[in-house]
Design an enzyme around this catalytic site. Sequence first.
Site: not given
Length: 274
Positions: A79, A147
């Site tokens: 990701s 993230k």
Amino acid sequence: MNDDQHPTGTDDEVAATSPDGPEGLVDSDAAAPAEPEVDDVRRGLPLWQESLLLVGAAVVLAVVLKVLFVQAFYIPSASMEPALVENDRILVQKPSYWFGGEPSRGDVVVFEDPGGWLGADEEVEVTGVRSLLATVGLYPDGGHLVKRVIGVAGDTITCCDDEGRLLLNGEPLDEGDYVAERPEGIQCDGPMISTCNWSAGPVPEGTVFVMGDNRSDSADSSYHVCLVGETDCTDNPYIDTDLVVGKVFSVVWPLSNFGLVSGEDSLSDLPDAD
């Protein structure tokens, strides 16, 4: 020398040559047992005791480092590519967010799962010796996500303009330096959901809006946005800053990926929301 004359020198000097000293006097300094030297005591410890002390000190130091300064994690998915690759081992530093400091736009952060964000490939159970090492910060543990911070308190994030770029407070983001190339058929940089038409914000105080750099393979804040017309949506796209562990600053393994990880100035330099 006459018999009536005493030998020259002090009483201490006499006591040092005569066990009883002159006329039976005993020198208290000479008679007292010598204090053991610290080095003698240390040299007297058995090897196994010294080893235990060293191991104990190392564990205490590792716990202090983990709690206050640095913690190790690993990347369980794709990701965050291309910046962070699956199975990378990373280090996260905590002092940046001490004393009221909060994440800034562009920071790559690790945070605790707020509930339901981890995918099946990211749920990793650490057991046995690895679990013990994770407790003291010597092995990466699970239950966390990594993230990039896109929006902070007050920001509005919108997907997308005619070029497929995200808008932050109405300004298009130039993310070519860190966002993965769009796969064939993907028309924008916010496509984890089925549309390139969504909006989030203003971001509430004490929270951040985060996204993975690999936008087509990242169940991030955009994935949890409630779309217009969804009446039964209860998702929350924002992450409480209290859940943020720290800022990623280095990849340490494998050595082929070793290097520093920095924030993204193109995001931090943007003006705040009105």
